[in-house]
Write a protein that holds these residues in place. Sequence first.
Motif, PDB file in Angstrom:
ATOM      1  N   VAL A   1       0.865  -1.187   0.000  1.00 23.23           N
ATOM      2  CA  VAL A   1       0.000   0.000   0.000  1.00 23.23           C
ATOM      3  C   VAL A   1       0.900   1.237   0.000  1.00 23.23           C
ATOM      4  CG1 VAL A   1      -1.827   1.232   1.236  1.00 23.23           C
ATOM      5  CG2 VAL A   1      -1.768  -1.282   1.268  1.00 23.23           C
ATOM      6  N   PHE A   2       1.122   1.804  -1.189  1.00 23.08           N
ATOM      7  CA  PHE A   2       1.919   3.029  -1.290  1.00 23.08           C
ATOM      8  C   PHE A   2       0.996   4.233  -1.264  1.00 23.08           C
ATOM      9  CE2 PHE A   2       4.923   0.041  -3.411  1.00 23.08           C
ATOM     10  CZ  PHE A   2       6.012   0.249  -2.583  1.00 23.08           C
ATOM     11  N   ALA A   3       1.175   5.067  -0.265  1.00 25.55           N
ATOM     12  CA  ALA A   3       0.283   6.216  -0.116  1.00 25.55           C
ATOM     13  C   ALA A   3       0.359   7.149  -1.320  1.00 25.55           C
ATOM     14  CB  ALA A   3       0.611   6.973   1.169  1.00 25.55           C
ATOM     15  N   ASN A   4       1.526   7.209  -1.963  1.00 25.18           N
ATOM     16  CA  ASN A   4       1.678   8.103  -3.117  1.00 25.18           C
ATOM     17  C   ASN A   4       0.969   7.588  -4.364  1.00 25.18           C
ATOM     18  OD1 ASN A   4       3.253   9.707  -1.576  1.00 25.18           O
ATOM     19  ND2 ASN A   4       5.202   9.117  -2.513  1.00 25.18           N
ATOM     20  N   LEU A   5       0.671   6.310  -4.388  1.00 27.65           N
ATOM     21  CA  LEU A   5       0.069   5.722  -5.588  1.00 27.65           C
ATOM     22  C   LEU A   5      -1.435   5.511  -5.450  1.00 27.65           C
ATOM     23  CD1 LEU A   5       2.753   3.024  -6.561  1.00 27.65           C
ATOM     24  CD2 LEU A   5       2.568   5.408  -7.303  1.00 27.65           C
ATOM     25  N   LEU A   6      -1.945   5.730  -4.241  1.00 23.56           N
ATOM     26  CA  LEU A   6      -3.374   5.533  -4.000  1.00 23.56           C
ATOM     27  C   LEU A   6      -3.944   6.815  -3.386  1.00 23.56           C
ATOM     28  CD1 LEU A   6      -3.037   2.023  -2.347  1.00 23.56           C
ATOM     29  CD2 LEU A   6      -4.347   2.439  -4.455  1.00 23.56           C
TER      30      LEU A   6
END
Lengths: 556, 99, 127
Positions: free
Chosen positions: A333-338
Amino acid sequence: GLGRWAEADAAVAGEVLYDLPRFGNVSLLHLTDSHAQLLPQHFREPSVNLGAGPMKGRLPHLVGEQLLKACQVPPGTPVAHALTHLDFDAAADRYGKSGGFAHLATLVKRLKASRPGALLLDGGDSWQGSATALWTRGQDMVDAARLLGVDVMTGHWEFTLGMERVRELVERQLGPLQFLAHNVKTADFGDPVFDGHTVREINGVRVAIIGQAYPYTPIANPRYLVADWTFGIREQELQKLVDTVRAQGAQLVVLLSHNGMDLDLKLASRVSGIDAILGGHTHDALPLAIEVSNRGGRTVVTNAGCNGKFLGVLDFDVRGGQLRGYRYTLLPVFANLLPADAQMQALIAGVRAPYEARLAEVLAVPEGTLYRRGNFNGTGDQLLLDALLQVQDAQIAFSPGFRWGSTLLAGQPLTREWLLDMTATTYSYATVSEMSGATIKAVLEDVADNLFNPDPYYQQGGDMVRVGGLRYAITPGAGMGQRISDLRLDGQPLDADRLYKVAGWAPVAEEARTAHTRPVWELVEEWLRAQGGRLAAREPNVPAILGALPDPGFAA
Amino acid sequence: MRIRAQVQGSGAVVRVLMNHEMETGQRKDPNGRTIPAWHITDVTATLNGKTVLTAEWGPAVSRNPFLQFTLKNAKAGDKVAISWKDTRGDTRTDEATVA
Amino acid sequence: APAHAFNKSAFQATSVQDAVKALGGSGALAESKDVSLQGPEIAENGAVVPLVGASPLPGIKLLAFMVEKNPNTLSAAFHVTDAVEANFSTRVKMAETSPVYAVAIAADGKAYFAKKEIKVTLGGCGG
Ligand SMILES: [Mn+2]
Ligand SMILES: [Mn+2]
């Protein structure tokens, strides 16, 4: 699911990472050990994770490049960063923070849209690990889990809120989310405390989900917090329950487990009729499922890491009542990608609002990265040990081998929130006591056996107690009472008969509750303030490891 | 005593919780004097007045002891009685109905 | 009066062998698949360790729990009659990590056992 990663370019964006093709007709999404991390953060995976006995060198006991190689994950990719400690600071800078319930919510919504009927399972350790979870006594996490759409959960650290609070949350606040724990019974006549299982129909398939709470909760955590309850692995009762739900028509049987992965692997070899064990507790971020044979066929075992860094996706193809195949993918879970989900973000903002100023207070700025995870010590724990030694004027300090706690990068402000991410429990009392050299050795031997006993049923799934002041050597492969040697204080051998002043925190004994000592974070704050704003990099005190290296679970 | 006797198949499972210190005789009081042993030694169970089980217990049985046994033949309404005797000669008997 | 009075010498024994002898066992002590012992791998509380011992063998007269490293080995002995199954449960105290035994003694004096290591730990830590 790993092939997809192998094909992926390091620069590939979230659309590709998260556009997971549907497989089969029954999907389970698995989150575990979030440790109440509502916001994105960093979490450095271990560089030391030794397997004991027959588990030596086997998954999940591989770290760094060895783990990537065994799981065919290309190095230098975002996924490689999520799974390992490799080049941590630079990679953390490049790929940004992980987890966060608002970002998780977006991912869960996408997956539920592409997988009609999918259930979201939470393996526990959700209601502990942050300041707000402690201050709201788990309320923030219950509200967030319900909004996230968690269908079923089990528990471990949840129980450290005490029996009364757990009952209140489970009975009055949690619904429709179901708390399952077949292995928790009343201490008097052994009556069930919670529902043990649930049967849900997913796209015409009857799916039984059984909950297995952490079997050693009253040992790893204070027993007085769960005084009227008894836990245990309860292998035979589990077998009976599996047989019963099968006889009642379940076509797929899944165990939502908080046993820890080594224990799950052994359990899978001994209990038959379980299709999959979705596991937690040991915080193993393992990108593939392990198949275990038993007399009923095979059981798939997974473990989905911690701190909201990962979401496991287990897709089953069940036709004509038979399991035809499965796919497992561990999604980082990448915060920058979601993008953040607005509703969840609003809930989190609301939870934090009354505490925001207290949370944000900067206590120091560290010159080195502060992390915890690893078998023996981390820089974050070393900070706690250094503070305890000095504030308590002690010769030796102990800090528990917890596996939770977020990672702070060098130069990021060290806030009260981070300190509580590392220390927030309902029993974080700071202690000082006089202990003989013999007792100190006995304590280290006891914890070492809980970590390195070759039989997973005798392990507790934490890491080695962190030690300040004292140097020692450890032989992980030796027997109980034989692992710890060469104990030295200031270069001198530890005297078995002499008393030493030992500082610690989070004692499991009940006396500490009534001793009115301060919580450990107050002492550490006091020490941090005395550092004058800057905190020099910490050098973790680690034991000499004898007779075990090289090991693919150890990176220098 | 708390007694539960529940029909299971053609018999019944009996579970009992007793109140007793079960002092081992190996602990010392704050003045360093040994606390004398004081524990249940003999346990008897009867079904409708007939002895079905006797047991001997030492001081290593836990405080407030638990006992479980299975009657081969029992039906709802049968009377189960449990008695104990301890090292001081004290005794206690309680009765329950199989349900 | 109970059918079997308290057997003091059996409870003073400091080995499995001696306890079995004092309980009327004769001949060799044999590990057997026909005796089962259930208990935790790690005790939640050394003062309260739940044990279940059972044997389906015909002619079992006595079933006992023994803790090898306790000051006295024998914890409890149950005399089996035709009215009950050779299947008993109680909770015992354990001073330290030890092998724990369920011993079944048959009418002919032969003794069969099941054994399990139960760990008593200081506790703490966790994932
Ligand atoms: Mn846990
Ligand atoms: Mn955890």
